[in-house]
Design an enzyme around this catalytic site. Structure first.
Site, PDB file in Angstrom:
ATOM      1  N   ASN A 208       0.852  -1.188   0.000  1.00 30.31           N
ATOM      2  CA  ASN A 208       0.000   0.000   0.000  1.00 30.31           C
ATOM      3  C   ASN A 208       0.895   1.247   0.000  1.00 30.31           C
ATOM      4  O   ASN A 208       2.115   1.141   0.035  1.00 30.31           O
ATOM      5  CB  ASN A 208      -0.978  -0.021   1.178  1.00 30.31           C
ATOM      6  CG  ASN A 208      -0.259  -0.017   2.511  1.00 30.31           C
ATOM      7  OD1 ASN A 208       0.416   0.940   2.868  1.00 30.31           O
ATOM      8  ND2 ASN A 208      -0.379  -1.121   3.250  1.00 30.31           N
ATOM      9  N   ASP A 276      -5.050  -5.892   5.162  1.00 31.05           N
ATOM     10  CA  ASP A 276      -6.138  -6.677   5.741  1.00 31.05           C
ATOM     11  C   ASP A 276      -6.114  -8.118   5.239  1.00 31.05           C
ATOM     12  O   ASP A 276      -6.628  -9.017   5.894  1.00 31.05           O
ATOM     13  CB  ASP A 276      -7.489  -6.034   5.402  1.00 31.05           C
ATOM     14  CG  ASP A 276      -7.679  -4.727   6.168  1.00 31.05           C
ATOM     15  OD1 ASP A 276      -7.200  -4.657   7.316  1.00 31.05           O
ATOM     16  OD2 ASP A 276      -8.274  -3.787   5.614  1.00 31.05           O
ATOM     17  N   LYS A 286       9.340 -17.640  -8.862  1.00 31.33           N
ATOM     18  CA  LYS A 286       8.622 -16.575  -9.564  1.00 31.33           C
ATOM     19  C   LYS A 286       7.576 -17.184 -10.491  1.00 31.33           C
ATOM     20  O   LYS A 286       7.892 -18.076 -11.284  1.00 31.33           O
ATOM     21  CB  LYS A 286       9.614 -15.732 -10.374  1.00 31.33           C
ATOM     22  CG  LYS A 286       8.933 -14.560 -11.037  1.00 31.33           C
ATOM     23  CD  LYS A 286       9.883 -13.755 -11.890  1.00 31.33           C
ATOM     24  CE  LYS A 286       9.099 -12.751 -12.705  1.00 31.33           C
ATOM     25  NZ  LYS A 286       9.773 -12.379 -13.922  1.00 31.33           N
ATOM     26  N   PHE A 320      -5.054   4.287  14.226  1.00 26.51           N
ATOM     27  CA  PHE A 320      -5.157   5.243  13.125  1.00 26.51           C
ATOM     28  C   PHE A 320      -6.214   4.741  12.151  1.00 26.51           C
ATOM     29  O   PHE A 320      -6.468   3.538  12.075  1.00 26.51           O
ATOM     30  CB  PHE A 320      -3.816   5.373  12.394  1.00 26.51           C
ATOM     31  CG  PHE A 320      -2.965   6.485  12.933  1.00 26.51           C
ATOM     32  CD1 PHE A 320      -2.316   6.340  14.143  1.00 26.51           C
ATOM     33  CD2 PHE A 320      -2.822   7.685  12.232  1.00 26.51           C
ATOM     34  CE1 PHE A 320      -1.531   7.363  14.655  1.00 26.51           C
ATOM     35  CE2 PHE A 320      -2.037   8.715  12.730  1.00 26.51           C
ATOM     36  CZ  PHE A 320      -1.389   8.559  13.935  1.00 26.51           C
ATOM     37  N   LYS A 334     -14.943   2.554  14.224  1.00 25.40           N
ATOM     38  CA  LYS A 334     -13.673   1.818  14.308  1.00 25.40           C
ATOM     39  C   LYS A 334     -13.121   1.851  15.733  1.00 25.40           C
ATOM     40  O   LYS A 334     -12.618   0.852  16.235  1.00 25.40           O
ATOM     41  CB  LYS A 334     -12.674   2.447  13.331  1.00 25.40           C
ATOM     42  CG  LYS A 334     -11.627   1.503  12.827  1.00 25.40           C
ATOM     43  CD  LYS A 334     -10.881   2.073  11.629  1.00 25.40           C
ATOM     44  CE  LYS A 334     -11.602   1.814  10.317  1.00 25.40           C
ATOM     45  NZ  LYS A 334     -10.855   2.280   9.139  1.00 25.40           N
ATOM     46  N   LYS A 338     -12.587  -1.654  17.611  1.00 27.34           N
ATOM     47  CA  LYS A 338     -11.221  -2.096  17.942  1.00 27.34           C
ATOM     48  C   LYS A 338     -10.864  -1.836  19.409  1.00 27.34           C
ATOM     49  O   LYS A 338      -9.738  -2.091  19.824  1.00 27.34           O
ATOM     50  CB  LYS A 338     -10.219  -1.425  17.004  1.00 27.34           C
ATOM     51  CG  LYS A 338     -10.546  -1.688  15.519  1.00 27.34           C
ATOM     52  CD  LYS A 338      -9.336  -1.579  14.642  1.00 27.34           C
ATOM     53  CE  LYS A 338      -9.693  -1.865  13.188  1.00 27.34           C
ATOM     54  NZ  LYS A 338      -8.544  -2.187  12.360  1.00 27.34           N
TER      55      LYS A 338
END
Ligand code: CTP
Length: 398
Positions: A208, A276, A286, A320, A334, A338
């Site tokens: 990401n 996630d 590969k 965060f 959230k 959490k």
């Protein structure tokens, strides 16, 4: 304040008499105050007043080297714990913002690595001038802290903003600043940073856009404030003697590293962007190009923050959230899901904010709802603000 060395720069305005009251207050509180006056400041109050109040000689001339064993401006600069400028005229702000060092005060300031606090005082129209505001913004972006001028009767006859903050107000700001320096001493902080990389084969991964800058800024500021930091990161870490780095790549590695260190932590900040999902199968070799499409099966990664929340640890737990819509609603949900104490949310759909950027803008939520909304600011400055909030909420002594 006891034993701290404060350099007090005094520049020429009618409010110089208030700087005398401040010098006296700081000295009585145990600080070693050294006053540097601009020539214009001496037209309002004599150096002798400051010398008598601080029991130290007052500096005005860069070349009046009375002590041959030192170079005064360097010696003073090296000893300083804090550089204060009270009152600061529009002229001195302009010089400081542009690196001009044409007297003892400015030369010493340029040589000084201690933090700076400035209390401006001037006519309201001067304060509002675009160039003055630009200079204030430049200095703020470089880490200078301003003590805002108050609203009231000005010496020029105007009523408005520009009046120097009262000496007691400035004293309290300085006192708070020094206390903050010891707030995190010995506090064990566990911070995660960066984006995880979930391998597909030896060459490819799912990743990401997180750069790790926000988490690294938090780690660096916390360490500078005296905390013992355990940083678990996927990115190139900052270097500081009080930051212990564990480098990881995947969510599972991050989970192991975090859980191993979570029980002894006083504060845990989960800043990392943790994937996630990970690939169900990681190819040993590969994978070669085959066919027109490639379907990769993903399996869910454990949610580390939720695990920490459910574990009932003694640590103050901060999560965060990067959101692209309905920020408040998603952030509060959230926080509850959490079970963390604080959730810091940012809207990553905005330009110049969030991923890879040096600046950020966040909304901070606790179990009582919205606590704080920051302006767009550098990640280092934001880290300072966030650590202050965490210390306040956790009830760490200030
Ligand atoms: N987090 C975590 N473990 C994961 C995913 C996220 O500990 N597997 C932590 C992050 O470090 C962050 C917080 O959870 O502190 C928010 O993560 P985010 O991915 O935004 O939340 P999700 O619960 O995954 O919600 P959604 O993807 O639906 O926005």
């Amino acid at each position: 304040m006891q034993g701290k060395t404060i350099l007090l720069g005094v520049t020429g305005g009618i409010a110089v008499y208030k700087a005398a009251a401040l010098a006296s207050r700081l000295t009585q509180a145990g600080a070693d105050v050294h006053v540097l006056m601009s020539v214009n400041a001496t037209k309002f109050v004599t150096p002798l007043t400051f010398q008598a109040l601080t029991r130290n000689r007052v500096y005005m001339d860069t070349f009046a080297e009375d002590n041959p064993s030192v170079i005064s401006h360097i010696d003073l600069a090296d000893r300083a714990d804090l550089f204060l400028v009270v009152p600061a005229t529009a002229n001195v702000l302009g010089k400081m913002a542009n690196g001009i060092a044409d007297d003892m005060l400015l030369t010493t300031w340029l040589a000084c690595t201690a933090p700076t606090m400035i209390a401006p005082a001037m006519n309201g129209h001067m304060l509002e001038q675009a160039v003055v505001q630009h200079n204030i913004a430049t200095l703020t972006a470089r880490g200078v802290q301003f003590i805002d001028s108050g609203v009231g009767q000005l010496a020029c006859g105007y009523v408005g903003r520009g009046r120097l903050a009262e000496p007691e107000e400035i004293f309290n700001a300085v006192d708070h600043w020094f206390r903050r320096q010891t707030r995190f001493k010995g506090v064990k902080m566990l911070i995660t940073a960066g984006g995880t990389r979930e391998a597909i084969d030896p060459v490819r991964y799912i990743g990401n856009r997180s750069s790790g800058k926000m988490g690294h800024s938090l780690a660096l500021v916390a360490a500078r404030l005296g905390a013992d930091v355990e940083l678990v990161t996927t990115a190139e870490p900052p270097i500081h003697p009080r930051i212990k780095v564990t480098s990881v790549e995947t969510a599972l590695q991050m989970r192991d590293a975090v859980l191993e260190r979570s029980e002894i932590a006083d504060v845990i900040i989960m800043c990392a962007a943790i994937a996630d999902y990970r690939a169900a199968t990681v190819h040993e070799q590969k994978r070669k190009k085959e066919g027109d499409s490639w379907t990769i099966e993903l399996v869910k990664n454990p949610d580390i923050l939720s695990e920490l929340g459910a574990a009932g640890l003694s640590a103050y737990l901060v999560g965060f959230a990067a959101e692209t819509e309905r920020l408040h609603e998603h952030a509060l949900a959230k926080l509850q899901r959490k079970q963390c104490h604080m959730l810091i949310a940012n809207d990553v759909s905005q330009a110049d904010v969030g991923f890879s950027s040096d600046s950020n803008q966040v909304s901070v939520f606790t179990r009582n709802g919205l606590l704080f909304e920051s302006s767009v600011t550098t990640k280092m400055q934001l880290a300072e603000q966030l650590l202050d909030l965490i210390a306040d909420e956790k009830g760490m002594d200030a």
